[in-house]
Design an enzyme around this catalytic site. Structure first.
Site, PDB file in Angstrom:
ATOM      1  N   SER A   1      -4.800  -8.940   1.545  1.00 20.53           N
ATOM      2  CA  SER A   1      -4.797  -7.488   1.695  1.00 20.53           C
ATOM      3  C   SER A   1      -4.727  -7.168   3.192  1.00 20.53           C
ATOM      4  O   SER A   1      -3.949  -7.776   3.917  1.00 20.53           O
ATOM      5  CB  SER A   1      -6.052  -6.894   1.039  1.00 20.53           C
ATOM      6  OG  SER A   1      -6.059  -5.497   1.137  1.00 20.53           O
TER       7      SER A   1
ATOM      8  N   TYR B   1       2.474   1.413   3.081  1.00 15.50           N
ATOM      9  CA  TYR B   1       1.753   0.141   3.184  1.00 15.50           C
ATOM     10  C   TYR B   1       0.296   0.309   2.774  1.00 15.50           C
ATOM     11  O   TYR B   1      -0.244  -0.473   1.982  1.00 15.50           O
ATOM     12  CB  TYR B   1       1.845  -0.369   4.618  1.00 15.50           C
ATOM     13  CG  TYR B   1       1.179  -1.708   4.849  1.00 15.50           C
ATOM     14  CD1 TYR B   1       1.818  -2.890   4.475  1.00 15.50           C
ATOM     15  CD2 TYR B   1      -0.062  -1.795   5.464  1.00 15.50           C
ATOM     16  CE1 TYR B   1       1.226  -4.126   4.700  1.00 15.50           C
ATOM     17  CE2 TYR B   1      -0.667  -3.028   5.687  1.00 15.50           C
ATOM     18  CZ  TYR B   1      -0.015  -4.189   5.310  1.00 15.50           C
ATOM     19  OH  TYR B   1      -0.612  -5.409   5.530  1.00 15.50           O
TER      20      TYR B   1
ATOM     21  N   LYS C   1      -0.324 -11.521 -12.900  1.00 15.11           N
ATOM     22  CA  LYS C   1      -0.250 -11.513 -14.357  1.00 15.11           C
ATOM     23  C   LYS C   1       0.434 -12.771 -14.884  1.00 15.11           C
ATOM     24  O   LYS C   1       0.065 -13.289 -15.947  1.00 15.11           O
ATOM     25  CB  LYS C   1       0.484 -10.256 -14.836  1.00 15.11           C
ATOM     26  CG  LYS C   1      -0.391  -9.008 -14.841  1.00 15.11           C
ATOM     27  CD  LYS C   1       0.379  -7.777 -15.298  1.00 15.11           C
ATOM     28  CE  LYS C   1       0.950  -7.898 -16.685  1.00 15.11           C
ATOM     29  NZ  LYS C   1      -0.100  -8.050 -17.723  1.00 15.11           N
TER      30      LYS C   1
ATOM     31  N   LYS D   1      -1.748  -1.351  -0.316  1.00 13.00           N
ATOM     32  CA  LYS D   1      -2.902  -2.220  -0.089  1.00 13.00           C
ATOM     33  C   LYS D   1      -4.175  -1.649  -0.715  1.00 13.00           C
ATOM     34  O   LYS D   1      -5.013  -2.411  -1.222  1.00 13.00           O
ATOM     35  CB  LYS D   1      -3.099  -2.456   1.413  1.00 13.00           C
ATOM     36  CG  LYS D   1      -2.010  -3.316   2.053  1.00 13.00           C
ATOM     37  CD  LYS D   1      -1.938  -4.706   1.437  1.00 13.00           C
ATOM     38  CE  LYS D   1      -0.946  -5.599   2.181  1.00 13.00           C
ATOM     39  NZ  LYS D   1      -0.836  -6.945   1.563  1.00 13.00           N
TER      40      LYS D   1
END
Length: 292
Positions: free
Chosen positions: A150, A164, A132, A168
């Site tokens: 990723s 996790y 952002k 992801k």
């Protein structure tokens, strides 16, 4: 153009201009390998880490083509300051790589909410925060490439990695929406989904708790595999960096790129199984529509 084995070759789909990069988590692992590759190819870099002292050697080697700054990706103001430093130092930003992250092994039952929040805060909200911060600049430039590191864990839910994987999978969904929104503005988005690479991610960076005996065949199996796998992963971080450089050079990069033969095989198997299962339940799925 298919990347294939020709990723070092020139193509009409490639842009040869020197680029300005910002990489989070540049001090080790894939982030470090990519930072070095970016600088070695002649591009310029904002290299970030929680402790910038770990990046001092990059300045010694590459001089003014690199700026090293401290960045905690969970700090929104620090993320905005990092983007501002890129433009102050080099006049623009071309490629943002959200690489910072970590993951531990533990049964969901035994993982505290604070531990859940810590992993999701860094691995998901950190990605959102830095992304952002860069979006106004990329929108104004009408250009830019956001590369999200990723994982196969963003498409397959591995036992023992609840926080996790949750993060992801969130990065995957967030980035797919992002690509639809910013694509018409000239901004590209790519999800990099690595398998096992020989970094310290599977070693010193990972805390392992096998949990109680009831999880022996699930989380325990993941923990044992991780311990035995460390140092034997098929992935070469330098080759991963070369592949990412190639993707960043493309005029039309993929939304998703698997890295490693293990990643490709695991996702291919998983996706085929999901499609098969969906078809098995198609009649029940479609039975919920209003009559035509």
């Amino acid at each position: 153009m298919s990347a294939g084995k020709g990723y070092t070759m020139n193509s009409t789909n490639q842009v040869q201009d020197q680029k300005v990069w910002l990489i989070t988590g540049s001090s080790r692992g894939l982030g470090r390998a990519l930072a070095e590759a970016v600088l070695e190819c002649g591009d310029r870099l904002i290299a970030t880490a929680r402790d910038p002292a770990h990046l001092a050697d990059l300045v010694e080697r590459f001089g003014k083509r690199v700026r090293v700054i401290a960045l905690d990706v969970t700090d929104e103001q620090a993320a905005q300051a990092a983007i501002a430093q890129a433009t102050d130092a080099f006049g623009r930003l071309d490629v943002l790589v959200n690489n910072a992250g970590f993951g531990h092994i533990s049964p969901i039952e035994d993982t505290t909410m604070d531990e859940f929040r810590a992993q999701i805060e860094t691995n998901l909200f950190g990605v959102i925060s830095v992304t952002k911060a860069a979006l106004p600049l990329f929108r104004e430039q009408r250009s830019g490439h956001i590369i999200q590191i990723s994982s196969v864990g963003g498409r397959i839910g591995p036992s023992g990695r609840g926080p996790y994987a949750a993060a992801k999978w969130g990065v995957e969904g967030f980035s797919e929406v992002l690509a639809r929104e910013v694509g018409p503005l000239g901004v590209k988005v790519t999800l990099i989904e690595p398998g096992g690479f020989r970094t310290d991610f599977a070693g010193a960076s990972t805390a392992i708790r096998k949990g109680r005996s009831e999880y022996e065949t699930t989380v325990g199996a993941t923990a044992r595999f991780q311990e035995e796998y460390d140092g034997k992963q098929p992935g070469d971080p330098k080759k991963a960096a070369a592949a990412i450089l190639h993707v960043a050079s493309l005029a039309e990069p993929p939304l998703r790129l698997l890295l490693g033969s293990d990643a490709f095989q695991a996702i291919e198997k998983s996706d085929l199984l999901k499609t098969t299962r969906d078809r098995e339940w198609k009649e029940l799925s479609c039975s919920t529509d209003f009559p035509v």
